[in-house]
Write a protein that holds these residues in place. Sequence first.
Motif, PDB file in Angstrom:
ATOM      1  N   ALA A  85       0.803  -1.224   0.000  1.00 37.76           N
ATOM      2  CA  ALA A  85       0.000   0.000   0.000  1.00 37.76           C
ATOM      3  C   ALA A  85       0.837   1.277   0.000  1.00 37.76           C
ATOM      4  N   SER A  86       2.128   1.165   0.275  1.00 41.19           N
ATOM      5  CA  SER A  86       3.027   2.322   0.195  1.00 41.19           C
ATOM      6  C   SER A  86       4.460   1.810   0.146  1.00 41.19           C
ATOM      7  N   GLY A  87       5.380   2.703  -0.191  1.00 44.78           N
ATOM      8  CA  GLY A  87       6.795   2.340  -0.144  1.00 44.78           C
ATOM      9  C   GLY A  87       7.197   1.963   1.268  1.00 44.78           C
ATOM     10  N   MET A  88       6.701   2.703   2.251  1.00 45.41           N
ATOM     11  CA  MET A  88       7.047   2.410   3.645  1.00 45.41           C
ATOM     12  C   MET A  88       6.473   1.072   4.099  1.00 45.41           C
ATOM     13  N   ALA A 111      19.594   7.171   3.932  1.00 47.05           N
ATOM     14  CA  ALA A 111      18.361   6.464   3.564  1.00 47.05           C
ATOM     15  C   ALA A 111      17.168   7.411   3.747  1.00 47.05           C
ATOM     16  N   TYR A 112      16.099   7.126   3.032  1.00 51.86           N
ATOM     17  CA  TYR A 112      14.858   7.913   3.109  1.00 51.86           C
ATOM     18  C   TYR A 112      14.509   8.231   4.569  1.00 51.86           C
ATOM     19  N   GLY A 113      14.243   9.488   4.885  1.00 53.00           N
ATOM     20  CA  GLY A 113      14.053   9.955   6.265  1.00 53.00           C
ATOM     21  C   GLY A 113      13.114   9.103   7.122  1.00 53.00           C
ATOM     22  N   LEU A 155      20.537  -0.227   1.718  1.00 52.26           N
ATOM     23  CA  LEU A 155      21.190   0.676   0.773  1.00 52.26           C
ATOM     24  C   LEU A 155      20.160   1.550   0.063  1.00 52.26           C
ATOM     25  N   GLU A 156      20.617   2.676  -0.439  1.00 54.95           N
ATOM     26  CA  GLU A 156      19.786   3.512  -1.316  1.00 54.95           C
ATOM     27  C   GLU A 156      20.757   4.227  -2.243  1.00 54.95           C
ATOM     28  N   SER A 157      20.776   3.814  -3.502  1.00 55.98           N
ATOM     29  CA  SER A 157      21.802   4.323  -4.413  1.00 55.98           C
ATOM     30  C   SER A 157      21.187   4.648  -5.765  1.00 55.98           C
ATOM     31  N   SER A 159      21.120   8.072  -3.265  1.00 57.15           N
ATOM     32  CA  SER A 159      20.182   8.551  -2.257  1.00 57.15           C
ATOM     33  C   SER A 159      19.441   9.759  -2.837  1.00 57.15           C
ATOM     34  N   SER A 160      18.329  10.153  -2.206  1.00 53.90           N
ATOM     35  CA  SER A 160      17.427  11.053  -2.925  1.00 53.90           C
ATOM     36  C   SER A 160      17.501  12.525  -2.522  1.00 53.90           C
ATOM     37  N   ILE A 161      18.519  12.923  -1.737  1.00 56.73           N
ATOM     38  CA  ILE A 161      18.699  14.367  -1.480  1.00 56.73           C
ATOM     39  C   ILE A 161      20.116  14.807  -1.867  1.00 56.73           C
ATOM     40  N   MET A 184      17.799  -2.849  -1.005  1.00 59.22           N
ATOM     41  CA  MET A 184      18.149  -1.566  -1.640  1.00 59.22           C
ATOM     42  C   MET A 184      16.926  -0.856  -2.195  1.00 59.22           C
ATOM     43  N   ASP A 185      16.836   0.430  -1.904  1.00 61.69           N
ATOM     44  CA  ASP A 185      15.781   1.306  -2.433  1.00 61.69           C
ATOM     45  C   ASP A 185      16.233   1.771  -3.823  1.00 61.69           C
ATOM     46  N   ASN A 186      15.521   1.299  -4.854  1.00 65.79           N
ATOM     47  CA  ASN A 186      15.907   1.607  -6.248  1.00 65.79           C
ATOM     48  C   ASN A 186      14.949   2.618  -6.881  1.00 65.79           C
ATOM     49  N   THR A 187      14.255   3.376  -6.040  1.00 68.24           N
ATOM     50  CA  THR A 187      13.223   4.289  -6.555  1.00 68.24           C
ATOM     51  C   THR A 187      13.797   5.332  -7.506  1.00 68.24           C
ATOM     52  N   TYR A 188      14.971   5.853  -7.187  1.00 74.27           N
ATOM     53  CA  TYR A 188      15.525   6.947  -7.987  1.00 74.27           C
ATOM     54  C   TYR A 188      15.730   6.530  -9.452  1.00 74.27           C
ATOM     55  N   VAL A 204      15.028  -5.701  -3.719  1.00 74.75           N
ATOM     56  CA  VAL A 204      14.897  -4.334  -4.228  1.00 74.75           C
ATOM     57  C   VAL A 204      13.538  -3.789  -3.812  1.00 74.75           C
ATOM     58  N   MET A 205      13.520  -2.521  -3.404  1.00 73.66           N
ATOM     59  CA  MET A 205      12.267  -1.844  -3.065  1.00 73.66           C
ATOM     60  C   MET A 205      12.075  -0.635  -3.981  1.00 73.66           C
ATOM     61  N   HIS A 206      10.830  -0.405  -4.396  1.00 74.22           N
ATOM     62  CA  HIS A 206      10.474   0.859  -5.065  1.00 74.22           C
ATOM     63  C   HIS A 206       9.279   1.439  -4.365  1.00 74.22           C
ATOM     64  N   MET A 208       6.203   3.083  -5.515  1.00 74.38           N
ATOM     65  CA  MET A 208       5.527   3.289  -6.806  1.00 74.38           C
ATOM     66  C   MET A 208       4.787   4.622  -6.807  1.00 74.38           C
ATOM     67  N   SER A 209       4.815   5.299  -5.640  1.00 83.44           N
ATOM     68  CA  SER A 209       4.262   6.657  -5.563  1.00 83.44           C
ATOM     69  C   SER A 209       5.090   7.620  -6.422  1.00 83.44           C
ATOM     70  N   LYS A 210       6.296   7.210  -6.821  1.00 77.33           N
ATOM     71  CA  LYS A 210       7.183   8.090  -7.597  1.00 77.33           C
ATOM     72  C   LYS A 210       7.109   7.696  -9.078  1.00 77.33           C
ATOM     73  N   TYR A 211       8.238   7.234  -9.681  1.00 81.15           N
ATOM     74  CA  TYR A 211       8.229   7.061 -11.143  1.00 81.15           C
ATOM     75  C   TYR A 211       7.313   5.951 -11.655  1.00 81.15           C
ATOM     76  N   SER A 341       7.663  14.912  -2.416  1.00 80.58           N
ATOM     77  CA  SER A 341       7.527  13.835  -3.388  1.00 80.58           C
ATOM     78  C   SER A 341       8.162  14.213  -4.728  1.00 80.58           C
ATOM     79  N   TRP A 342       8.080  13.309  -5.691  1.00 83.05           N
ATOM     80  CA  TRP A 342       8.705  13.471  -6.997  1.00 83.05           C
ATOM     81  C   TRP A 342       8.322  12.262  -7.834  1.00 83.05           C
ATOM     82  N   GLY A 343       8.768  12.266  -9.095  1.00 84.04           N
ATOM     83  CA  GLY A 343       8.526  11.097  -9.951  1.00 84.04           C
ATOM     84  C   GLY A 343       7.274  11.221 -10.796  1.00 84.04           C
TER      85      GLY A 343
HETATM   86  C1  PLP Z   1       8.838   8.598  -1.143  1.00 86.73           C
HETATM   87  C2  PLP Z   1       9.958   7.670  -0.865  1.00 86.73           C
HETATM   88  C3  PLP Z   1       9.781   6.515  -0.093  1.00 86.73           C
HETATM   89  C4  PLP Z   1       8.484   6.200   0.622  1.00 86.73           C
HETATM   90  O1  PLP Z   1       7.473   5.842  -0.238  1.00 86.73           O
HETATM   91  P1  PLP Z   1       5.930   5.976   0.161  1.00 86.73           P
HETATM   92  O2  PLP Z   1       5.216   5.372  -0.983  1.00 86.73           O
HETATM   93  O3  PLP Z   1       5.657   7.434   0.358  1.00 86.73           O
HETATM   94  O4  PLP Z   1       5.747   5.227   1.441  1.00 86.73           O
HETATM   95  C5  PLP Z   1      10.846   5.653   0.050  1.00 86.73           C
HETATM   96  N1  PLP Z   1      12.040   5.899  -0.544  1.00 86.73           N
HETATM   97  C6  PLP Z   1      12.255   6.996  -1.270  1.00 86.73           C
HETATM   98  C7  PLP Z   1      13.584   7.210  -1.888  1.00 86.73           C
HETATM   99  C8  PLP Z   1      11.226   7.925  -1.455  1.00 86.73           C
HETATM  100  O5  PLP Z   1      11.456   9.028  -2.172  1.00 86.73           O
END
Ligand code: PLP
Length: 396
Positions: A85-88, A111-113, A155-157, A159-161, A184-188, A204-206, A208-211, A341-343
């Motif tokens: 239901a969310s990335g978290m 890593a994501y805050g 990992l997060e590579s 990272s998003s800031i 690893m968070d591969n959202t970026y 791997v985690m994404h 999907m609220s982003k891209y 947010s972004w994506g």
């Molecule tokens: C937004 C974000 C998350 C969290 O995702 P949600 O869908 O808001 O829970 C995790 N990792 C990164 C890098 C993000 O930008």
Amino acid sequence: MNEYLQDDRLIMTHYGDDYSRYMGAVVPPVFMNSLHVFPSVEDYYAADRLQEEEFIYGRSGNPTVRLAEKKIAAMEHGKMALCFASGMAAASTAIMAVCKAGGHIISVRNAYGPLREFLLQYCVCHMHMKISFVSGESVEEFEDCIRPDTQLIILESPSSIVFSLQDLRAVAQLAKAHGIRTYMDNTYCSPVFQKPLDMGIDIVMHTMSKYIGGHSDIIGGVLVSKDEELMRKISADIREWFGGILGPMEGWLVLRGIRTLQVRLEQHQKNALAVAEYLEAHPRVKKVYYPGLKSHPQYELMKKQQSGNSGLLSFEVDAEPAKAAAKINQDIFKVFKIGVSWGGFESLITMPFYKLQPEDAGKLGATPGIVRIHCGLEGAGHLVDDLANFLDSMEN
Ligand SMILES: *Cc1c(COP(=O)(O)O)cnc(C)c1O
């Protein structure tokens, strides 16, 4: 259908879409149901919710959501994916599935805050886990933190800031040698620009609220792995217990997002590179953080593990943070919107560290004045015009 697996673009456009099943509908329908019915009690007890085509109840699986999982697993070169239901929800479920109470986790500091807060305020306080934070810039740093009870490396590579990278192959190899799992968070990058599972990462985690969603209209997350046994355990037990599965409508919107993921990412990248180059040459800009710039300190590593960069980047302005913040208002910008947010399709601007003390921002690799922008699909010229207005306004 498997001939589609050779090319990401074919996976995104056609893989898994069984047209004959849905009366030729070019888009598979949304299965808006909470349960499935059976001809007999025997059939009900014979159903296996882990089989691709078998469903019992919506908290364990839904046909629309499963199609999204199938496509994402294929794009990431994984065996199985699970939507949340969310990335978290995805991230916390993965950590709870892999780690045991009292265990030790090594995580990148950037890593994501909210994930960092989950580690510190939940895993430490409720599960008595221990966390070591590292910058992630050298493998030795990870190695120095390994203890007999280390269970997971996060990992997060990039990272998003501040867009710092980790050497994924080297960290995965180190972790394997010690029997430690890697996450690893591969959202970026999205699966389009980076395939961490092929470099040895376990999960791997994404978000999907982003891209992957891509249109700023859903919240969702996904886990992918080549380890089918682990994923079956997460699917049949942990996801069902925590109850964080993605809803069918969101699953359908994920499928829509995936169809255009490649072209969107390529355009985000083009716009971001043009903007990053503009900012880098601007006298009012002290520093640009974008892994696609040759000046990025890990540019060579980036080329070894990514095939591109997306639309998110940051920069430091040569001005007091309060002055920059005062200028970031909707009167200055034609296209940029102020928000987190972004994506999605739209360009966004924010100051993620503005409320941090300078020493805390420093630990995360930047200053409270860092400005983060998401370069949307509006056209690079519009974005540069907006940023030129912003930077010029700093003169007075
Ligand atoms: C937004 C974000 C998350 C969290 O995702 P949600 O869908 O808001 O829970 C995790 N990792 C990164 C890098 C993000 O930008």
